[in-house]
Write a protein that holds these residues in place. Structure first.
Motif, PDB file in Angstrom:
ATOM      1  N   TYR A   1       0.799  -1.223   0.000  1.00 15.54           N
ATOM      2  CA  TYR A   1       0.000   0.000   0.000  1.00 15.54           C
ATOM      3  C   TYR A   1       0.836   1.280   0.000  1.00 15.54           C
ATOM      4  O   TYR A   1       1.845   1.389   0.699  1.00 15.54           O
ATOM      5  CB  TYR A   1      -0.924   0.009   1.220  1.00 15.54           C
TER       6      TYR A   1
ATOM      7  N   ASP B   1      -0.153   3.902   1.391  1.00 17.03           N
ATOM      8  CA  ASP B   1      -0.351   4.529   2.700  1.00 17.03           C
ATOM      9  C   ASP B   1       0.717   4.130   3.722  1.00 17.03           C
ATOM     10  O   ASP B   1       0.896   4.825   4.721  1.00 17.03           O
ATOM     11  CB  ASP B   1      -1.738   4.171   3.234  1.00 17.03           C
TER      12      ASP B   1
ATOM     13  N   GLU C   1      -3.010  12.896   0.669  1.00 19.20           N
ATOM     14  CA  GLU C   1      -4.110  13.819   0.373  1.00 19.20           C
ATOM     15  C   GLU C   1      -3.845  14.583  -0.917  1.00 19.20           C
ATOM     16  O   GLU C   1      -4.752  14.795  -1.737  1.00 19.20           O
ATOM     17  CB  GLU C   1      -4.300  14.796   1.534  1.00 19.20           C
TER      18      GLU C   1
ATOM     19  N   TRP D   1      -4.541  12.307  -3.826  1.00 14.82           N
ATOM     20  CA  TRP D   1      -5.982  12.148  -4.047  1.00 14.82           C
ATOM     21  C   TRP D   1      -6.583  13.370  -4.747  1.00 14.82           C
ATOM     22  O   TRP D   1      -7.587  13.253  -5.465  1.00 14.82           O
ATOM     23  CB  TRP D   1      -6.705  11.898  -2.723  1.00 14.82           C
TER      24      TRP D   1
ATOM     25  N   TRP E   1      -6.949   5.775  -9.789  1.00 16.99           N
ATOM     26  CA  TRP E   1      -7.266   5.035  -8.573  1.00 16.99           C
ATOM     27  C   TRP E   1      -8.736   4.637  -8.512  1.00 16.99           C
ATOM     28  O   TRP E   1      -9.069   3.553  -8.031  1.00 16.99           O
ATOM     29  CB  TRP E   1      -6.872   5.854  -7.346  1.00 16.99           C
ATOM     30  N   ALA E   2      -9.595   5.530  -8.998  1.00 17.58           N
ATOM     31  CA  ALA E   2     -11.021   5.194  -9.016  1.00 17.58           C
ATOM     32  C   ALA E   2     -11.284   4.014  -9.954  1.00 17.58           C
ATOM     33  O   ALA E   2     -12.093   3.125  -9.652  1.00 17.58           O
ATOM     34  CB  ALA E   2     -11.835   6.411  -9.460  1.00 17.58           C
TER      35      ALA E   2
ATOM     36  N   ARG F   1     -10.482   0.931  -8.292  1.00 11.32           N
ATOM     37  CA  ARG F   1     -11.298   0.767  -7.080  1.00 11.32           C
ATOM     38  C   ARG F   1     -10.487   0.875  -5.789  1.00 11.32           C
ATOM     39  O   ARG F   1     -10.689   0.109  -4.842  1.00 11.32           O
ATOM     40  CB  ARG F   1     -12.052  -0.572  -7.118  1.00 11.32           C
ATOM     41  N   GLU F   2      -9.573   1.849  -5.781  1.00  9.69           N
ATOM     42  CA  GLU F   2      -8.836   2.106  -4.540  1.00  9.69           C
ATOM     43  C   GLU F   2      -9.715   2.914  -3.589  1.00  9.69           C
ATOM     44  O   GLU F   2     -10.641   3.593  -4.014  1.00  9.69           O
ATOM     45  CB  GLU F   2      -7.542   2.880  -4.832  1.00  9.69           C
ATOM     46  N   ARG F   3      -9.387   2.843  -2.293  1.00  7.44           N
ATOM     47  CA  ARG F   3     -10.111   3.644  -1.318  1.00  7.44           C
ATOM     48  C   ARG F   3      -9.121   4.254  -0.333  1.00  7.44           C
ATOM     49  O   ARG F   3      -8.048   3.707  -0.102  1.00  7.44           O
ATOM     50  CB  ARG F   3     -11.161   2.820  -0.580  1.00  7.44           C
ATOM     51  N   LYS F   4      -9.498   5.381   0.228  1.00 11.55           N
ATOM     52  CA  LYS F   4      -8.594   6.099   1.110  1.00 11.55           C
ATOM     53  C   LYS F   4      -8.183   5.222   2.288  1.00 11.55           C
ATOM     54  O   LYS F   4      -9.013   4.555   2.901  1.00 11.55           O
ATOM     55  CB  LYS F   4      -9.245   7.392   1.605  1.00 11.55           C
TER      56      LYS F   4
ATOM     57  N   GLN G   1      -6.174   2.685   1.958  1.00 14.42           N
ATOM     58  CA  GLN G   1      -5.711   1.398   1.431  1.00 14.42           C
ATOM     59  C   GLN G   1      -5.524   1.477  -0.079  1.00 14.42           C
ATOM     60  O   GLN G   1      -6.174   0.771  -0.838  1.00 14.42           O
ATOM     61  CB  GLN G   1      -6.688   0.276   1.784  1.00 14.42           C
ATOM     62  N   VAL G   2      -4.623   2.345  -0.502  1.00 19.97           N
ATOM     63  CA  VAL G   2      -4.325   2.481  -1.930  1.00 19.97           C
ATOM     64  C   VAL G   2      -3.183   1.532  -2.273  1.00 19.97           C
ATOM     65  O   VAL G   2      -2.080   1.655  -1.745  1.00 19.97           O
ATOM     66  CB  VAL G   2      -3.936   3.927  -2.284  1.00 19.97           C
TER      67      VAL G   2
END
Length: 405
Positions: free
Chosen positions: A229, A231, A240, A243, A252-253, A256-259, A261-262
């Motif tokens: 990750y 992060d 941030e 993003w 990233w979208a 299907r990444e999420r804040k 846990q990229v």
């Protein structure tokens, strides 16, 4: 009091013990020998009663250390072959050299002062070694510093060194790397390396990628892996900013990444790397050439920009580039820190020795060191840089002119 190991548990910590049990070949070997998980595991003994690592155990220790700290930088089989030659894989082996008046210790027969130098000056600080040389009898610690020394040899004097140079220098020192006295050692090394058991469960492979515009496809990575990750490598503030970047957000979208846990992209050998969208700057072309964008670096290269610990420390302490702290070589696995010090080094090179320098000089000095530059002889580096840069220029046209730094 003499050091003595009866069990594996006497010479490694619980985390490393768990990693050994997780290796399928080791767990099979231990279970077949009557060992039980959760209880102390006996070290093998030779006819003289000295403990030794089996070849399966040696491969596991080396694979774990390389995977954690030297991914894509050191060939694990190089370390295994050296351990065979130097100590027959005996962790308590100790030898005194009358000529050099130095004592070597452990499975790869390392000199304590070399390990202390790697710790204090070169930033290899995973294991606290200063003040207690007996720690080099512990296989994980010994292999860690042995691998660090091999990496240092591989770029000695800021030149990429081949395997023969590294192995012969390890045996006889830099001055004997091409001397006839180390030739027989090199030949025996090749024979031993060729005869090593096949590594069925490899921690890291070795391949080259010549098409800089087409990195290998990402593969899935186990949850919890420290290298899985973004992060775990970058600060919340830097995450941030990433993003907020429209192209990065789009990429990233899509995956299907999420804040929080990229995921890094990983190649087929599970080496984390950055996509071109994630590093779209002129620095990116240098990152491609230096490390092929692998987070850990490749070969002697440290981090994505190839800025080693000593240079980063110099930039931090002497030139005042303090946006990112650099206390150990591990800090340079943060892509933001590596790129920051890469940019700082480029800035310094742009006025090297008080003269405004050409782009050709700056790029080639970054890759080879300013003292090694001959613009006629090293012109191929500039050609390579322009070729790689063209990929990014093409990407900028597709996604808009932007920078994430």
């Amino acid at each position: 009091m003499a050091i003595s190991f009866k069990y594996w548990d006497d010479c490694i910590d619980p985390k490393d013990m768990e990693a050994m049990w997780m290796d399928p070949d080791v767990s099979t070997e231990w279970i077949n020998a009557g060992e039980t998980r959760g209880q102390k595991v006996h070290l093998s003994r030779d006819p003289d009663g000295q403990p030794f690592l089996t070849q399966t155990e040696m491969k596991a220790v080396t694979g774990i250390i390389v995977h954690r700290h030297f991914l894509s930088q050191i060939d694990p089989d190089m370390i295994c072959a050296i351990a065979e030659l130097e100590s027959d894989r005996q962790p308590l082996e100790k030898r005194y050299n009358r000529k050099t008046k130095e004592t070597t210790m452990g499975v790869v027969q390392l000199v304590p002062k070399t390990a202390e130098w790697l710790f204090s000056e070169m930033g290899y600080r995973t294991y606290e070694i200063e003040g207690d040389p007996t720690l080099l009898y512990r296989p994980f610690i010994n292999v860690y510093f042995g691998a660090a020394y091999l990496k240092w040899l591989s770029s000695y004097d800021q030149k990429e060194r081949n395997e023969e140079f590294v192995v012969r220098a390890y045996k006889g020192g830099i001055k004997k790397a091409t001397h006839k006295s180390t030739l027989d050692y090199w030949r025996r090394y090749l024979s031993v390396k060729q005869s090593l058991p096949y590594r069925r469960h490899s921690y890291v492979g070795h391949s080259s990628r010549t098409n800089a515009s087409a990195p290998a496809a990402p593969v899935s990575v186990k949850t919890g892996d420290a290298w899985a990750y973004w992060d775990t490598r970058a600060s919340p503030e830097d995450m941030e900013e990433l993003w907020k970047h429209p192209d990065v957000l789009k990429e990233w979208a899509k995956s299907r990444e999420r804040k929080g846990q990229v995921r890094f992209s990983h190649d087929a050998e599970k080496r984390p790397y950055l996509s071109r969208i994630e590093v779209m700057t002129i620095l990116s072309a240098l990152a491609d050439i230096s490390s092929m964008r692998f987070v850990n670096g490749v070969g002697s290269c440290t981090g994505i920009m190839g800025i080693d610990f000593r240079r980063a420390t110099w930039l931090y302490k002497d030139l005042g580039y303090k946006a990112y702290k650099v206390h150990s070589v591990e800090d340079l696995s943060n892509p933001f820190a590596s790129m920051y010090f890469g940019a700082a080094y480029l800035s310094w090179l742009s006025e090297y020795e008080g003269r405004k320098r050409s782009p050709q000089f700056i790029v080639q000095a970054f890759l080879r060191g300013p003292e090694n530059i001959n613009l006629q002889e090293t012109g191929t580096l500039w050609v390579k840089f322009e070729e790689v840069l063209s990929y990014y220029e093409h990407t900028k046209k597709e996604h808009g002119n932007c920078s994430i730094l």
